[in-house]
Design a protein around this motif. Structure first.
Motif, mmCIF file in Angstrom:
data_model
loop_
_atom_site.group_PDB
_atom_site.id
_atom_site.type_symbol
_atom_site.label_atom_id
_atom_site.label_comp_id
_atom_site.label_asym_id
_atom_site.label_seq_id
_atom_site.Cartn_x
_atom_site.Cartn_y
_atom_site.Cartn_z
ATOM 1 N N ALA A 46 0.825 -1.216 0.000
ATOM 2 C CA ALA A 46 0.000 0.000 0.000
ATOM 3 C C ALA A 46 0.857 1.262 0.000
ATOM 4 O O ALA A 46 1.868 1.350 0.703
ATOM 5 C CB ALA A 46 -0.918 -0.004 1.218
ATOM 6 N N ARG A 47 0.424 2.239 -0.798
ATOM 7 C CA ARG A 47 1.083 3.548 -0.834
ATOM 8 C C ARG A 47 0.389 4.480 0.155
ATOM 9 O O ARG A 47 -0.775 4.306 0.525
ATOM 10 C CB ARG A 47 0.994 4.134 -2.240
ATOM 11 C CG ARG A 47 1.781 3.370 -3.283
ATOM 12 C CD ARG A 47 3.262 3.571 -3.135
ATOM 13 N NE ARG A 47 3.642 4.993 -3.180
ATOM 14 C CZ ARG A 47 4.891 5.439 -2.965
ATOM 15 N NH1 ARG A 47 5.860 4.593 -2.667
ATOM 16 N NH2 ARG A 47 5.149 6.730 -3.037
ATOM 17 N N LEU A 48 1.129 5.504 0.590
ATOM 18 C CA LEU A 48 0.608 6.455 1.568
ATOM 19 C C LEU A 48 0.728 7.895 1.067
ATOM 20 O O LEU A 48 0.786 8.823 1.867
ATOM 21 C CB LEU A 48 1.359 6.302 2.900
ATOM 22 C CG LEU A 48 1.230 4.943 3.592
ATOM 23 C CD1 LEU A 48 2.161 4.881 4.801
ATOM 24 C CD2 LEU A 48 -0.212 4.670 4.013
ATOM 25 N N ASP A 49 0.754 8.077 -0.213
ATOM 26 C CA ASP A 49 0.878 9.420 -0.789
ATOM 27 C C ASP A 49 -0.275 10.303 -0.302
ATOM 28 O O ASP A 49 -1.446 9.907 -0.332
ATOM 29 C CB ASP A 49 0.855 9.345 -2.312
ATOM 30 C CG ASP A 49 1.956 8.451 -2.860
ATOM 31 O OD1 ASP A 49 3.115 8.896 -2.906
ATOM 32 O OD2 ASP A 49 1.651 7.285 -3.206
ATOM 33 N N GLY A 50 0.070 11.507 0.142
ATOM 34 C CA GLY A 50 -0.934 12.436 0.638
ATOM 35 C C GLY A 50 -1.310 12.213 2.096
ATOM 36 O O GLY A 50 -2.066 13.016 2.666
ATOM 37 N N LYS A 51 -0.815 11.149 2.712
ATOM 38 C CA LYS A 51 -1.118 10.840 4.106
ATOM 39 C C LYS A 51 -0.090 11.486 5.037
ATOM 40 O O LYS A 51 1.059 11.719 4.654
ATOM 41 C CB LYS A 51 -1.112 9.329 4.341
ATOM 42 C CG LYS A 51 -2.044 8.542 3.423
ATOM 43 C CD LYS A 51 -3.487 8.761 3.768
ATOM 44 C CE LYS A 51 -4.396 7.819 2.981
ATOM 45 N NZ LYS A 51 -5.822 8.030 3.291
ATOM 46 N N ILE A 52 -0.506 11.747 6.269
ATOM 47 C CA ILE A 52 0.391 12.277 7.293
ATOM 48 C C ILE A 52 0.495 11.257 8.422
ATOM 49 O O ILE A 52 -0.526 10.805 8.962
ATOM 50 C CB ILE A 52 -0.098 13.629 7.838
ATOM 51 C CG1 ILE A 52 -0.033 14.684 6.739
ATOM 52 C CG2 ILE A 52 0.739 14.063 9.037
ATOM 53 C CD1 ILE A 52 -0.497 16.058 7.166
ATOM 54 N N ALA A 72 9.012 5.782 2.789
ATOM 55 C CA ALA A 72 9.252 5.090 1.524
ATOM 56 C C ALA A 72 7.951 4.860 0.760
ATOM 57 O O ALA A 72 7.957 4.737 -0.470
ATOM 58 C CB ALA A 72 9.944 3.752 1.789
ATOM 59 N N ARG A 73 6.840 4.834 1.467
ATOM 60 C CA ARG A 73 5.537 4.628 0.842
ATOM 61 C C ARG A 73 4.862 5.949 0.469
ATOM 62 O O ARG A 73 3.715 5.951 0.035
ATOM 63 C CB ARG A 73 4.640 3.812 1.772
ATOM 64 C CG ARG A 73 5.130 2.373 1.972
ATOM 65 C CD ARG A 73 4.385 1.679 3.103
ATOM 66 N NE ARG A 73 4.890 0.339 3.333
ATOM 67 C CZ ARG A 73 4.361 -0.773 2.848
ATOM 68 N NH1 ARG A 73 3.280 -0.696 2.067
ATOM 69 N NH2 ARG A 73 4.879 -1.963 3.125
ATOM 70 N N GLY A 74 5.569 7.064 0.670
ATOM 71 C CA GLY A 74 5.079 8.348 0.199
ATOM 72 C C GLY A 74 4.435 9.243 1.228
ATOM 73 O O GLY A 74 3.987 10.346 0.894
ATOM 74 N N HIS A 283 2.752 -3.171 9.412
ATOM 75 C CA HIS A 283 1.577 -3.946 8.996
ATOM 76 C C HIS A 283 0.291 -3.290 9.498
ATOM 77 O O HIS A 283 -0.679 -3.131 8.739
ATOM 78 C CB HIS A 283 1.694 -5.369 9.542
ATOM 79 C CG HIS A 283 0.501 -6.241 9.271
ATOM 80 N ND1 HIS A 283 0.229 -6.766 8.027
ATOM 81 C CD2 HIS A 283 -0.503 -6.667 10.092
ATOM 82 C CE1 HIS A 283 -0.884 -7.485 8.091
ATOM 83 N NE2 HIS A 283 -1.349 -7.440 9.325
ATOM 84 N N LEU A 284 0.286 -2.883 10.753
ATOM 85 C CA LEU A 284 -0.901 -2.250 11.326
ATOM 86 C C LEU A 284 -1.118 -0.838 10.769
ATOM 87 O O LEU A 284 -2.235 -0.322 10.807
ATOM 88 C CB LEU A 284 -0.803 -2.205 12.845
ATOM 89 C CG LEU A 284 -0.868 -3.571 13.550
ATOM 90 C CD1 LEU A 284 -0.701 -3.408 15.048
ATOM 91 C CD2 LEU A 284 -2.184 -4.270 13.233
ATOM 92 N N CYS A 285 -0.075 -0.238 10.259
ATOM 93 C CA CYS A 285 -0.191 1.106 9.666
ATOM 94 C C CYS A 285 -0.754 1.080 8.259
ATOM 95 O O CYS A 285 -1.425 2.037 7.842
ATOM 96 C CB CYS A 285 1.187 1.782 9.611
ATOM 97 S SG CYS A 285 1.858 2.313 11.192
ATOM 98 N N VAL A 286 -0.487 0.017 7.504
ATOM 99 C CA VAL A 286 -0.764 0.068 6.061
ATOM 100 C C VAL A 286 -1.639 -1.047 5.512
ATOM 101 O O VAL A 286 -2.291 -0.859 4.470
ATOM 102 C CB VAL A 286 0.558 0.095 5.257
ATOM 103 C CG1 VAL A 286 1.438 1.249 5.686
ATOM 104 C CG2 VAL A 286 1.312 -1.232 5.383
ATOM 105 N N ALA A 287 -1.673 -2.202 6.135
ATOM 106 C CA ALA A 287 -2.369 -3.350 5.544
ATOM 107 C C ALA A 287 -3.880 -3.110 5.447
ATOM 108 O O ALA A 287 -4.519 -2.714 6.423
ATOM 109 C CB ALA A 287 -2.091 -4.610 6.357
#
Length: 328
Positions: A46-52, A72-74, A283-287
């Motif tokens: 999963a990407r996190l672009d635009g997320k804080i 690294a995921r943005g 894992h808990l942040c992005v999955a």
């Protein structure tokens, strides 16, 4: 006669040292076989672009590797910790390895409520959202003492401080739904046995007391995750975790003898690196599969068993009420 007595005394000390090492080795070996036969790895892309994302203690150890992976995921990553110099080194490292320049430092001292309130005010005035809050910072093995807020130091850094921080950032998390709260606990919560009435007080000064104090703080983290899961909107994922046995400096303030034994066993048993220890956090942040999971406990990127008392709704509520009282 005196030389003989000294000789036998040294012999006894040597035997005790050997026995301690062997017993500790046996205990940790049983742990590795029973709880860490395989090191879990976050498989989400999963990407996190635009997320804080906000990571407490993001300047070293598990926190640094978590911040690095989120960057690294943005994501825009805020490292919240003490020590501007060490934070600057961490940011330089993260930017160099990820290419993401959206990594920032904000000073935070969890042992001071005044610092937490100032941090929250600054964050809320600077950012319009908060997608991921990682309550990672912690301490253990320190000499028992009270903070300026008259709270046991370990309990404040590991539990009451993060409790207050999260409370003050809750509106941002709600405004950013779906959002996530990740609480780094420990398998040592199994040894916790808390007295709610004296939750903020020093429990003792012995090495045994230090151990149970740390365990109590991690049990409180588990109970807190349960409470948040009940009280926050369903679109906010909140879970706790055990990162595994990791080679970090969290216990550097243990007496040198015990620290040397611990570090020796870390090498012998191939304990996790900080990067490996961060896998369940990430894992808990992005999955995607855990976005709607709430109030659970994870280890090796999977749900894990926890101390039964964590499901005691009366205890969960009593600890919550005490925490609100202490942090008000």
């Amino acid at each position: 006669m005196i030389l003989a007595a000294i000789y036998y005394l040294l012999l006894i000390v040597l035997y005790l040292y050997t026995a301690l090492c062997l017993l500790t080795l046996l205990g940790l070996l049983c742990y590795k076989i029973g709880f860490e036969p395989v090191k879990g790895v976050c498989k989400s892309n999963a990407r996190l672009d635009g997320k804080i994302a906000l990571v407490t203690g993001g300047n070293q150890g598990i926190g640094l590797e978590t911040a690095r992976e989120l960057a690294a995921r943005g994501a825009t990553v805020i490292i919240a910790c003490r020590g501007a110099e060490k934070a600057a080194e961490a940011i330089q490292d993260i930017v160099a390895t990820t290419g993401n320049k959206q990594v920032e430092y904000m000073p935070l001292d969890l042992s001071r409520f005044s610092s937490i309130r100032q941090f929250a005010a600054d964050f809320n005035n600077t950012y319009d959202r908060l997608d991921i809050l990682v309550n990672n910072a912690g301490c253990g093995g320190v000499t028992p003492k009270y903070t300026e807020d008259e709270i046991d130091f370990v309990m404040q850094v590991n539990y009451f401080g993060p409790f207050l921080l999260t409370k003050l950032l809750t509106e941002k998390l709600i405004a950013s739904k779906p959002s996530r709260i990740v609480i780094v606990s420990s398998i040592l919560h199994f040894f916790g046995n808390i007295n709610v009435d004296t939750l903020d007080k020093i429990v003792g000064h012995s090495i045994k007391s230090k151990f149970y104090n740390y365990s109590n703080s991690k049990l409180c983290d588990m109970l807190w995750a349960k409470a948040l899961a009940k009280k926050l909107p369903e679109d906010i994922s909140v879970n706790s975790l055990h990162p595994g046995l990791v080679r970090t400096n969290i216990f550097n303030k243990l007496p040198s003898f015990f620290l040397k034994v611990f570090m020796f066993l870390c090498d012998v048993l191939n304990f996790k690196t900080p990067k490996e220890g961060a896998q369940t956090v990430v894992h808990l942040c992005v999955a995607d599969e855990v976005q709607n999971v709430r109030g659970k406990y994870f280890s090796e990127c999977c749900e894990a068993k926890y101390k039964q008392v964590v499901d005691d709704e009366d205890l969960v509520e009593r600890v919550w009420n005490k925490s609100v009282e202490v942090t008000s």
